[in-house]
Design an enzyme around this catalytic site. Structure first.
Site, mmCIF file in Angstrom:
data_model
loop_
_atom_site.group_PDB
_atom_site.id
_atom_site.type_symbol
_atom_site.label_atom_id
_atom_site.label_comp_id
_atom_site.label_asym_id
_atom_site.label_seq_id
_atom_site.Cartn_x
_atom_site.Cartn_y
_atom_site.Cartn_z
ATOM 1 N N HIS A 220 0.883 -1.170 0.000
ATOM 2 C CA HIS A 220 0.000 0.000 0.000
ATOM 3 C C HIS A 220 0.922 1.222 0.000
ATOM 4 C CE1 HIS A 220 -2.351 -3.037 2.298
ATOM 5 N NE2 HIS A 220 -3.402 -2.493 1.732
ATOM 6 N N ASP B 118 2.432 1.981 3.316
ATOM 7 C CA ASP B 118 3.302 0.957 3.915
ATOM 8 C C ASP B 118 4.745 1.392 3.710
ATOM 9 O OD1 ASP B 118 1.106 -0.675 4.320
ATOM 10 O OD2 ASP B 118 1.486 -1.904 2.537
#
Ligand code: XLS
Ligand code: NI
Ligand code: NI
Length: 443
Positions: free
Chosen positions: A107, A110
């Site tokens: 993501h 992340d």
């Protein structure tokens, strides 16, 4: 280690994980995954394209609703955002290359923490993706897919693309644009939409039709943008029936396929099927895979497993050989995954706090797929399985049966045919025989 650019080693004492064969009792070795071994004429690594999920292994510290994180990973220590992001990436690349894999999934946030404004986030993503490119130059590691986290920030509490407030929808679009940009920049092969909070808690305060229309408009916009920037990969939707919303719009494979077809998105989108989401929808994993394959939309897999007793997404590492063989029977017979691979959307348990646990879990997951593939090959090539299956449908191979299949019979024809035949004999489905055949091959 080719991928370590002079920074500290995070997984000290753990070397390259190698294939050592079935007899090995080394817990840090593959016993079945021999990446270049040909199975069905293709190297194992190409069947699978295993990917490590950045969020579960490098971001998640093991917090749950009852307590804070338990995993004190060294790459999480620095107070400096950039340094922490770099160290996290160093750890990820070291880990993936030690496992001898080539892919990760991520993501946007992340990779690095979200900033205080869209511009600040853009700058951070730009910097960390530059750093990622440097690491990629020294390795053969790349994203299997990227995605945007449209569910953690409180602004998305009522949904992202399906939020009743246009201002939130525009924030979600800004984020997806940037996530597509970095996925492209990092040569990511696919882009995923998991529904996050796209769904609702109560219909009393929800205009469902409008929210679904908005979701389709949003996905068209994102797809058109990606294509205009030269993105050639697949867009995937990942179905999930519930959690975090009570009703998730992307409930299961059949629901998503209906949605994609209704809104003209079926040419660009395929499905990313997750084991634990299938079981939460009261389906089996192989049911969801087959449903996607029926529509030529079986794109990718999020590998994990649920818990027989708990009713939520426990995201455990796969270890159920029977379930994986059933899945591979579908995947292989439908021609393989289209564009995607196998992403371990799985986390070590909260009390698995050793660095080694990250290795044990992935090695176990990889080996269970490899072992299941070898068994699947035997079942398909050396057993009666396919002929037993086809045999159940053999009456459609008669002249009249073929006419029906081609749509050449009328209701009157059927009525006349039935009248001149005898009462159909009961034909056993032999389910236990089929089950025994699978079990017999597990050795
Ligand atoms: C959550 C989802 C998520 C997606 C990526 O349940 O599985 O991890 O795979 O956003
Ligand atoms: Ni997932
Ligand atoms: Ni999940």
């Amino acid at each position: 280690m080719g991928t370590i650019i002079g920074q500290k080693e995070f997984f000290k004492g753990i070397g390259q994980i190698k294939f050592e064969g079935e007899e090995s009792d080394n817990p840090l070795a593959y016993r079945f995954y021999d990446k270049n071994q040909l199975v069905f004429g293709k190297p194992m690594k190409e069947h699978f394209k295993f990917a490590v999920a950045y969020w579960h292994s490098f971001v998640n510290s093991g917090n749950d609703p009852f307590g804070v994180g338990t995993k004190k990973y060294p790459w999480m220590e620095s107070k400096d955002t950039t340094k922490r992001a770099h160290q996290k990436m160093d750890a990820a690349f070291e880990f993936i290359s030690k496992l001898d894999l080539e892919y990760f999934c991520f993501h946007d946030f992340d990779l690095i923490d979200e900033g205080n404004s869209i511009s600040e986030s853009e700058k951070r993503l730009n910097d960390i993706s530059d750093y990622c490119l440097l690491k990629m130059e020294k390795s053969n590691i790349k994203p299997l897919w990227g995605t945007a986290n449209l569910f953690s920030n409180p602004r998305y509490m009522n949904g992202a693309a399906t939020n009743p407030d246009f201002n939130v929808v525009s924030y979600a679009a800004a984020q997806v644009k940037n996530a597509i940009d970095i996925t492209l920049k990092l040569k990511g092969e696919n882009y995923v939409f998991w529904g996050g909070r796209e769904g609702y808690m109560s219909l009393l305060n929800t205009d469902m039709k409008r929210e679904l229309d908005n979701l389709a408009t949003f996905l068209h916009m994102a797809k058109d943008y990606g294509r205009s920037q030269g993105f050639k990969g697949c867009f995937f939707i990942e179905p999930k029936p519930m959690e975090p919303s009570k009703h998730q719009y992307d409930y299961d494979a059949a629901t998503v396929i209906g949605f994609l077809k209704e809104y003209g998105l079926d040419k660009d989108f395929k499905l990313n099927i997750e084991v634990n989401h299938a079981t939460l929808a009261n389906h089996t994993f192989d049911h969801e895979l087959q449903t996607a394959a029926n529509s030529n939309m079986l794109g990718s897999i999020d590998a994990n497993r649920g818990d027989y007793q708990n009713g939520w997404d426990t995201d455990q590492f796969p270890n159920n050989i029977y379930e994986i063989i059933e899945a591979l029977l579908v995947i292989i017979r439908s021609g393989g995954l289209q564009g995607g691979g196998i992403n371990f959307d799985a986390k070590t348990r909260r009390n698995s706090t050793d660095l080694e646990d990250l290795f044990y879990s992935h090695i176990g997951g990889i080996d269970i797929f490899a072992r299941s593939l070898l068994i699947t090959q035997k079942i398909i090539e050396d057993s009666d399985y396919i002929s037993m299956l086809n045999n159940r449908y053999s009456s459609f191979e008669t002249d009249t049966g073929k006419k029906f299949t081609r749509g050449k019979l009328t209701m009157e024809d059927m009525n006349a045919y039935a009248k001149k035949s005898n009462e159909p004999k009961l034909k056993s489905g032999n389910q236990e025989l089929f089950e025994n055949l699978i079990n017999r091959h597990i050795r």
